[in-house]
Design an enzyme around this catalytic site. Structure first.
Site, PDB file in Angstrom:
ATOM      1  N   GLY A  19       0.831  -1.185   0.000  1.00 27.76           N
ATOM      2  CA  GLY A  19       0.000   0.000   0.000  1.00 27.76           C
ATOM      3  C   GLY A  19       0.866   1.234   0.000  1.00 27.76           C
ATOM      4  O   GLY A  19       2.076   1.175  -0.270  1.00 27.76           O
ATOM      5  N   GLY A  20       0.260   2.352   0.299  1.00 27.81           N
ATOM      6  CA  GLY A  20       0.991   3.595   0.268  1.00 27.81           C
ATOM      7  C   GLY A  20       2.060   3.700   1.330  1.00 27.81           C
ATOM      8  O   GLY A  20       3.043   4.424   1.154  1.00 27.81           O
ATOM      9  N   LYS A  39       5.347  -7.132   7.812  1.00 23.76           N
ATOM     10  CA  LYS A  39       4.919  -5.831   7.283  1.00 23.76           C
ATOM     11  C   LYS A  39       6.042  -4.827   7.507  1.00 23.76           C
ATOM     12  O   LYS A  39       6.464  -4.598   8.638  1.00 23.76           O
ATOM     13  CB  LYS A  39       3.640  -5.379   8.000  1.00 23.76           C
ATOM     14  CG  LYS A  39       3.036  -4.092   7.460  1.00 23.76           C
ATOM     15  CD  LYS A  39       1.695  -3.824   8.134  1.00 23.76           C
ATOM     16  CE  LYS A  39       1.021  -2.588   7.566  1.00 23.76           C
ATOM     17  NZ  LYS A  39      -0.314  -2.368   8.192  1.00 23.76           N
ATOM     18  N   ASP A 133     -11.250   1.611  10.406  1.00 23.46           N
ATOM     19  CA  ASP A 133     -11.200   1.328   8.963  1.00 23.46           C
ATOM     20  C   ASP A 133     -11.646  -0.105   8.691  1.00 23.46           C
ATOM     21  O   ASP A 133     -10.967  -0.876   8.017  1.00 23.46           O
ATOM     22  CB  ASP A 133      -9.789   1.560   8.420  1.00 23.46           C
ATOM     23  CG  ASP A 133      -9.768   1.673   6.889  1.00 23.46           C
ATOM     24  OD1 ASP A 133     -10.831   1.941   6.300  1.00 23.46           O
ATOM     25  OD2 ASP A 133      -8.694   1.502   6.301  1.00 23.46           O
TER      26      ASP A 133
END
Length: 488
Positions: A19-20, A39, A133
């Protein structure tokens, strides 16, 4: 990004996703004989104190929670370049987007997933953490003792309740974010309840409750469309109340919501299940000793069929979802047979499945492909087509024009699209909704010519990606507007 052989003491197998702000790698813990997900903070954010702190806080938040329905963190550390990483459980069955790509879940399995996600959220709340989220991409599935278990993951927006009780940064996914979060107001656990209700609506109804194109559109939502009347009585009422625009009108707690939802389906003959069945077979090679390097994503040119990987011609911007960034290099990944067609002023073409079509100038029909393609990080193939005036039309050093159209997984529009170093500036971005489908279009001029990238949310779990390169802006728009989907 090239595949590292190791991250700390963990032997890297392949990239799971990006992702970003971070990249997630599948790795093997040789000491404990176990697969893990590592991660790693993206290197372009390693010097940003706020982003770095938020990344580390995610690990701390997850570490506080002891729940089978929250992704566990096993370890944390720093790479030699100083970037932090988190070692977490590997979700071997993918996420909810992956599962819904196959089919809608039966009612019993859908309710079971809602219960398990709700249980994970309650565990976070008991530790004073809001998720903020909740969406399909953040519902992960893991096989445990032969059963598939739903887990809440990715607390990139997670906040301690004490901090969220004050004004907080606006964030979230438009179709699932609560109105108060979209407005930047103080939050409590009822905000996560709203998102859980939206997820429940998707699972039992087969479609998301909204298709908001922006966070602003989520500030004052209208009532969602009615669900299937054949559902057990009380299911829709329970979900709609959880999604009430005013938090005071929602259920007192997530536990209450889950209890009422369970009572509504108690007498349904197919409403009882432990969860979805495994749908991704195990790969025993992943646990063999030593690293197994993964093949880099290849970008053969239109009209060629190389047998060996070809390195990308240039490095793309880091601040982008890696899967989408690779797509923007477009046509080369399609493979297949290309033929010359020069007989008509314009040429209309469809992919092999008939799901996609586009009309291009005759000169752009010199080479074409209508076969499927495999997006990076995906094991499945998806409809795609491409046409160009030369085989290397995607190369800015070549004087070529062309278009790529392809479908790929995705439950939300990207916050950014790959840049084009040969084009001055950052491009002009436009967010819009056409025929009910949210889309984003970015236009670069002076490249020479024009490059246009467009991403359309054509279904809750499918994105349509289009790239057009042309010497004429008017021609680029004409081709762009001719793109159609069929039966989707």
């Amino acid at each position: 990004m090239s595949t590292p052989s190791r991250l700390g003491r963990y032997a890297v197998r392949r990239r799971i996703g990006a992702g970003g702000f971070a990249t997630v790698w599948l790795a093997y813990d040789e000491e404990l004989d176990s697969l893990v997900a590592v991660k790693v903070l993206a290197d372009n954010w390693s010097e940003d104190h706020h982003v770095r702190q938020r990344f580390v806080e995610e690990g701390r938040f997850l570490r506080k929670v002891e729940s089978p329905h929250v992704v566990p963190v096993y370890d944390a550390g720093q790479l030699e370049d100083g970037r932090p990483y988190l070692v977490m459980a590997y979700a071997d069955q993918g996420n909810l987007v992956d599962r819904l790509d196959l089919s809608q879940l039966p009612l019993g399995q859908a309710i079971a997933v809602v219960r398990q996600v709700g249980s994970g959220l309650q565990a976070l709340h008991q530790r004073g953490v809001l998720h903020r989220d909740v969406k399909p991409a953040n519902v992960l599935f893991r096989t445990v003792d032969g059963e598939v278990r739903a887990m809440v993951g990715d607390l990139g927006l997670g906040k301690a309740m004490e901090a969220s009780s004050r004004l907080t940064m606006i964030g979230g996914t438009p179709s699932y974010v609560s109105p108060e979060q979209a407005r930047g107001e103080p939050l409590d656990e009822r905000s996560d309840q709203y998102s859980l209700g939206a997820l429940a609506y998707l699972l039992v109804g087969g479609r998301p409750p909204y298709s908001h194109a922006s966070i602003a559109a989520a500030t004052s939502p209208l009532p969602p469309a009615p669900l299937d009347p054949r559902l057990p009585a009380g299911v829709e009422a329970a979900i709609v109340r959880a999604m009430a625009p005013a938090r005071e009108d929602r259920w007192p707690t997530i536990a209450t919501f889950l209890s009422v939802l369970g009572e509504a389906v108690a007498d349904h003959p197919h409403a009882h299940a432990d969860g979805p069945e495994a749908w991704i077979p195990a790969d025993p090679e992943l646990t063999q000793p030593g690293p197994r390097p993964s093949t880099p994503y290849t970008m053969p040119q239109l009209g060629s069929q190389p047998e060996e990987p070809v390195p990308p011609r240039r490095r793309w911007p880091r601040l982008v979802v890696a899967m989408l960034a690779a797509v923007a290099l477009v046509a080369g990944a399609l493979g297949g047979v290309f033929v010359a067609r020069r007989t008509a002023p314009d040429a209309s073409m469809s992919d092999a499945s008939g799901a996609l079509s586009v009309t291009v100038p005759r000169a752009w029909d010199a080479v074409r492909s209508t076969k499927t393609w495999k997006p990076p990080g995906q094991d499945s193939r998806f409809p795609a087509l491409a046409a160009g005036s030369v085989s290397a039309w995607t190369d800015p050093e070549e004087e070529g024009e062309g278009v790529f159209v392809g479908l790929m997984p995705g439950d939300g529009l990207p916050t950014t699209v790959p840049g084009h170093p040969e084009c001055p500036g950052d491009g002009t971005r436009t967010d819009d909704v056409r025929d009910g489908d949210p889309l984003v279009t970015v236009v670069w001029t002076g490249c020479p010519g024009v490059v246009v990238e467009r991403v359309v949310q054509v279904t809750p779990s499918r994105l349509l990606w289009v790239q057009v390169r042309s010497t004429s802006q008017a021609e680029a728009y004409r081709v762009l507007d001719s793109v159609r989907t069929h039966g989707i």
